[in-house]
Write a protein that holds these residues in place. Structure first.
Motif, mmCIF file in Angstrom:
data_model
loop_
_atom_site.group_PDB
_atom_site.id
_atom_site.type_symbol
_atom_site.label_atom_id
_atom_site.label_comp_id
_atom_site.label_asym_id
_atom_site.label_seq_id
_atom_site.Cartn_x
_atom_site.Cartn_y
_atom_site.Cartn_z
ATOM 1 N N LEU A 1 3.464 15.437 -0.932
ATOM 2 C CA LEU A 1 3.222 15.273 0.504
ATOM 3 C C LEU A 1 2.358 14.044 0.761
ATOM 4 O O LEU A 1 2.667 13.225 1.635
ATOM 5 N N HIS A 2 1.277 13.908 0.013
ATOM 6 C CA HIS A 2 0.399 12.754 0.201
ATOM 7 C C HIS A 2 1.150 11.454 -0.078
ATOM 8 O O HIS A 2 1.020 10.471 0.660
ATOM 9 N N GLU A 3 1.945 11.448 -1.140
ATOM 10 C CA GLU A 3 2.697 10.247 -1.499
ATOM 11 C C GLU A 3 3.640 9.824 -0.380
ATOM 12 O O GLU A 3 3.683 8.641 0.003
ATOM 13 N N ASP A 4 4.379 10.761 0.183
ATOM 14 C CA ASP A 4 5.344 10.419 1.231
ATOM 15 C C ASP A 4 4.654 10.023 2.534
ATOM 16 O O ASP A 4 5.101 9.096 3.231
ATOM 17 N N LEU A 5 3.583 10.721 2.886
ATOM 18 C CA LEU A 5 2.877 10.367 4.119
ATOM 19 C C LEU A 5 2.249 8.982 4.015
ATOM 20 O O LEU A 5 2.207 8.235 5.009
ATOM 21 N N MET A 6 1.784 8.619 2.845
ATOM 22 C CA MET A 6 1.226 7.276 2.668
ATOM 23 C C MET A 6 2.322 6.219 2.756
ATOM 24 O O MET A 6 2.096 5.121 3.284
ATOM 25 N N ARG A 7 3.507 6.525 2.274
ATOM 26 C CA ARG A 7 4.623 5.590 2.413
ATOM 27 C C ARG A 7 4.934 5.365 3.887
ATOM 28 O O ARG A 7 5.180 4.222 4.321
ATOM 29 N N LEU A 8 4.913 6.440 4.681
ATOM 30 C CA LEU A 8 5.182 6.319 6.102
ATOM 31 C C LEU A 8 4.049 5.554 6.809
ATOM 32 O O LEU A 8 4.306 4.726 7.683
ATOM 33 N N LYS A 9 2.837 5.811 6.399
ATOM 34 C CA LYS A 9 1.678 5.148 7.011
ATOM 35 C C LYS A 9 1.709 3.634 6.746
ATOM 36 O O LYS A 9 1.324 2.842 7.610
ATOM 37 N N GLN A 10 2.154 3.249 5.574
ATOM 38 C CA GLN A 10 2.133 1.839 5.176
ATOM 39 C C GLN A 10 3.410 1.094 5.566
ATOM 40 O O GLN A 10 3.481 -0.118 5.406
ATOM 41 N N SER A 11 4.408 1.814 6.066
ATOM 42 C CA SER A 11 5.690 1.160 6.402
ATOM 43 C C SER A 11 5.622 0.448 7.741
ATOM 44 O O SER A 11 4.754 0.733 8.573
#
Length: 232
Positions: free
Chosen positions: A222-232
């Motif tokens: 969950l953290h990994e995917d949310l960080m991908r969305l945050k940084q996109s």
């Protein structure tokens, strides 16, 4: 020189504190305005394409819900009866495993700080346990056998869950996650090479480990995917 070295070290640590994640790609969800995130390790991770995840730097986790949890129709009657006999306190303790791992994982990682207060910069996340296919009775029942009963080699069972991500202030839906995972305590521990002495999924320790390992894996993804969305 020493001061310069200290400052440089701090700069390097700061730069490394937030790991850059690959920018996600998306595909349209038929008959919906939502989009499916690609390269996620969840079966389904759909988002509102209008949502700006970069505005969020905190998360608030609501307690994991199990009021809609059902035992899979394909389960053996003995297994179904065992897990249907679970008390509210027993299931709440299992859910608490995830709540604890979610808080710990996000506290240890950078980018999304756990908080107990909502706001425009805070994502609200609620997990819901939806379906459970047991491979083994609860340890409370397994341990009542007069003859030792070895647990199934394929673990405790499989759990299907759903997570809803929203803006904690407005309630705006940001994302929905759905997946199913195996509950397995991991490698069997064989004592002195005797397979009859192995730790299996019938014991209290092994069943707790199975829940914890799975919930920890979910929190990390969950953290990994949310960080991908945050940084996109």
């Amino acid at each position: 020189m020493k001061l310069f070295t200290t400052v440089l070290s701090l700069a390097v640590l700061t730069a490394c504190s937030v790991t850059e994640q690959p920018i996600p790609e998306f595909t349209a969800v038929p008959d919906s305005n939502l989009q499916q995130m690609q390269d996620t390790r969840f079966d389904r991770f759909v988002i509102d394409p209008q949502a700006d995840f970069s505005q969020y730097d905190k998360v608030i986790f609501f307690p994991t819900q199990f009021d809609k949890l059902t035992i899979d129709e394909g389960a053996d009657n003995q297994l179904t009866n065992s897990w249907n006999a679970s008390t509210w306190d027993e299931m709440d303790k299992i859910c608490q495993f995830f709540d604890d791992f979610a808080q710990l994982t996000f506290a240890q990682k950078s980018g999304l700080e756990p908080t107990n207060q909502g706001g425009e910069n805070v994502m609200a996340i609620e997990f819901r346990l939806m379906n459970f296919m047991p491979y083994q009775r609860r340890y409370q029942d397994a341990n009542r056998d007069t003859v030792a009963l070895r647990g199934q080699r394929n673990g405790l069972g499989s759990i299907t869950f759903q997570a809803v991500v929203a803006n904690s202030k407005t309630g705006e839906l940001l994302a929905v996650i759905e997946d199913g995972m195996e509950l397995n305590p991991g490698n069997m521990l064989i004592v002195k090479g005797d397979p009859n002495l192995q730790v299996d999924s019938a014991s209290r320790m092994a069943q707790n480990v199975a829940w914890r390992k799975t919930f920890k894996r979910i929190a990390n993804r969950l953290h990994e995917d949310l960080m991908r969305l945050k940084q996109s």
